[in-house]
Design a protein around this motif. Structure first.
Motif, PDB file in Angstrom:
ATOM      1  N   THR A 121       0.755  -1.055  -0.322  1.00 31.53           N
ATOM      2  CA  THR A 121      -0.042  -0.414  -0.299  1.00 31.53           C
ATOM      3  C   THR A 121       0.589   1.448  -0.204  1.00 31.53           C
ATOM      4  OG1 THR A 121      -1.456   0.980   1.236  1.00 31.53           O
ATOM      5  CG2 THR A 121      -0.738  -0.373   2.707  1.00 31.53           C
ATOM      6  N   HIS A 172      -3.779   1.444  -6.402  1.00 29.03           N
ATOM      7  CA  HIS A 172      -5.035   0.492  -6.641  1.00 29.03           C
ATOM      8  C   HIS A 172      -4.565  -0.911  -7.775  1.00 29.03           C
ATOM      9  CE1 HIS A 172      -5.618   1.953 -10.946  1.00 29.03           C
ATOM     10  NE2 HIS A 172      -6.293   0.765 -10.672  1.00 29.03           N
ATOM     11  N   TRP A 174      -2.147  -4.667   2.043  1.00 32.16           N
ATOM     12  CA  TRP A 174      -3.314  -3.898   1.112  1.00 32.16           C
ATOM     13  C   TRP A 174      -4.252  -3.407   1.707  1.00 32.16           C
ATOM     14  CZ3 TRP A 174      -1.040  -4.273  -3.192  1.00 32.16           C
ATOM     15  CH2 TRP A 174      -0.964  -5.456  -3.270  1.00 32.16           C
ATOM     16  N   VAL A 227      -5.848  -0.025  -0.246  1.00 36.53           N
ATOM     17  CA  VAL A 227      -5.703  -0.520  -2.139  1.00 36.53           C
ATOM     18  C   VAL A 227      -6.781  -1.476  -2.877  1.00 36.53           C
ATOM     19  CG1 VAL A 227      -3.924  -1.419  -3.926  1.00 36.53           C
ATOM     20  CG2 VAL A 227      -3.416  -0.940  -1.211  1.00 36.53           C
ATOM     21  N   ARG A 230       1.762   4.598  -6.818  1.00 35.01           N
ATOM     22  CA  ARG A 230       1.203   5.928  -6.181  1.00 35.01           C
ATOM     23  C   ARG A 230       1.999   6.874  -6.916  1.00 35.01           C
ATOM     24  NH1 ARG A 230      -2.585   4.938  -2.804  1.00 35.01           N
ATOM     25  NH2 ARG A 230      -2.119   3.316  -1.357  1.00 35.01           N
TER      26      ARG A 230
END
Ligand code: BG6
Length: 484
Positions: free
Chosen positions: A202, A207, A326, A329, A351
């Motif tokens: 994360t 995503h 996660w 995410v 990101r």
């Protein structure tokens, strides 16, 4: 590897799967020298065919489904010598099984595989009849095709029923996605390349999106498909398996137990969907008439030949995995029939820069795993645009085409899986608790859709599904990646 000798019984031997996938896969393995000439591939079905009739059918199947550069008459003739046929209803323990029994080797150490490619309601009676006829040796295994049931309860019935005769170590639940080289390669990419694994969480990933788009419609499989729908047909098994490989923690070893333990943890960590989540975080749709490639194609109902049906042929779901790795995410899943193009991909979007020093906002980097077709992997990188006088940015792509990189043919998914079942290696097969955990997450969505919490939409054949599927991502600031 050395050629192995075994007896392989295909239950449902006149069906589509046997002709399209199993026989061609065995042919390839034979051609590559993995199968000993004393091996018997024994087709079993109810049709009253002679062994000659069946070999003619098998030969036709090979001609249709083996790649031209693999097909050669001499090898085909030798291979057909391994193929046998018995007319028998294997879900009926009371009939005369002597024809089959006489073909099986009495050597208990020789691998014996029963591959059940029939309707799932016949799995338990078939296992029962095999057990009743005392055909289970120490080296016997049973392979079960998907779907294992239609919900948690029916899956448990199958697992319990087959489990009365076969131990879990003898039960091989097949998911052909795990036979795809590119799906197996998810593990290599993640766990053999520290530069990826170190950012695989994360902190760095915004995503993940998993797409399995198909251009085909429901074809001749209407009766099966209309009872299943895309959620049961593709997500409960294939896509949740892909998701768990993408998301799992590193297993302590590359073993069936360790690998499946880690996949299971992800399946269990999927956030259960409440009715509210189902209304906001799922999309379900059915294809209507459309014009893929400019040609008129009928809608699902016409393909099905039924006046009404609420079966989804497309879906999109926003899932969350409740683990430290996660948190925050989203994992988006989508799949559909009669979409614009055939592509199965996993896209990992990283990101953005926390602070931009450039006038342009760079596009976030993305890693694309092309599962099929054009098997490969690519990483997009923001780069200085050499054509601009000022310091502008432009996306550049590092791209590996696996077929070119390794200069080898990509085997069909069934080739690896069939030989693994013969060897008794379960690493690429699904364990009972994985099936159950998948159904546990899927079932509330099924029930929610039955209650119409999320209404069924339509999309024209040949498109990427309804607009609400784009909104599912747009809400979070993302878009589906197309043609990658
Ligand atoms: C099968 C589904 O399991 O997988 C089909 O029942 C689907 O509906 C197929 O078309 C997709 O497999 P692949 O290997 O073509 O992605």
């Amino acid at each position: 590897s050395e050629a192995v000798a075994f007896d392989f019984v295909i239950v449902g031997a006149t069906g589509d799967l046997t002709m399209r996938k199993l026989l061609p896969a065995f042919y390839e393995c034979f051609r590559r020298g993995q199968i000993d000439r004393t091996t018997k591939i024994i087709g079993v079905a109810r049709s009253d065919l002679s062994i000659q009739d069946y070999r003619v059918k098998a030969e036709e199947a090979l001609r249709d489904f083996v790649a031209a550069d693999s097909y050669d008459d001499v090898t085909v003739r030798d291979f057909l010598g391994l193929v046998h046929y018995v007319s028998l209803d294997m879900s009926d323990r009371a009939t005369d099984w002597s024809g089959l029994i006489s073909l099986l080797s009495t050597n208990g150490g020789r691998p014996r595989v029963f591959y059940v490619a029939t309707a799932p309601r016949l799995y338990v009676p078939t296992a029962d009849a095999i057990g009743h006829n005392k055909l289970i040796t120490e080296s016997t295994r049973i392979v079960l095709e998907k779907p294992i049931g239609t919900d948690q309860a029916t899956a448990a019935e199958i697992n319990d029923g087959v489990g009365r005769y076969f131990t879990e170590e003898q039960i091989f639940r097949i998911d052909h996605y795990l036979g795809k080289q590119t799906v197996q390669n998810i593990l290599a990419l993640r766990f053999a390349n520290p530069i990826l694994e170190r950012v695989w969480n994360t902190d760095s990933i915004a995503h993940v999106q998993i797409t399995a788009a198909e251009t085909v419609g429901v074809g001749k499989r209407g009766p099966y498909y209309d009872n299943a729908g895309a959620l049961r047909d593709m997500v409960q098994n294939h896509l949740l398996q892909v998701l768990s490989l993408v998301a799992m923690e590193p297993p302590t070893a590359f073993s069936a137990m360790d690998l499946r333990d880690e996949k299971l943890k992800i399946l269990r960590a999927l956030k259960p969907m409440s009715d509210h989540d189902i209304a906001t975080d799922t999309v379900r749709a059915q294809y209507g008439e459309g014009h893929p490639n400019g040609k008129l194609a009928p809608g699902y109902l016409e393909d099905l030949g039924a006046p009404t049906s609420t079966t989804e042929t497309y879906l999109a779901i926003r899932a969350e995995i409740r683990t430290a790795r996660w948190a925050g995410v989203p994992f988006y899943i989508r799949t559909g029939k009669r979409m614009a193009s055939k592509e199965t991909t996993v896209v990992v979007e990283f990101r953005p820069q926390p602070w931009a020093i450039f006038a342009d906002n760079p596009e976030p980097s993305q890693l694309v795993l092309r599962i099929q077709p054009n098997e490969g992997v690519s990483l997009s990188l923001a780069s200085k645009d050499p054509a601009s006088e000022q310091y502008r940015l432009k996306e550049a792509v590092l791209d590996v085409d696996y077929v070119k990189a390794f200069n080898t043919r990509y085997p069909d998914s069934y080739e690896d899986l069939l030989m693994a079942a013969v060897r008794g290696d379960q690493v690429l097969f699904i364990r009972r608790d994985e099936v159950e955990a998948s159904w546990r997450w899927i079932e509330p969505i099924l029930r929610g859709w039955e209650k119409n919490i999320r209404p069924l939409e339509t999309y024209p054949a040949g498109t990427q599904g309804p607009a609400s599927s784009d909104q599912l991502l747009a809400r979070d600031g993302f878009v589906w990646k197309e043609n990658i």
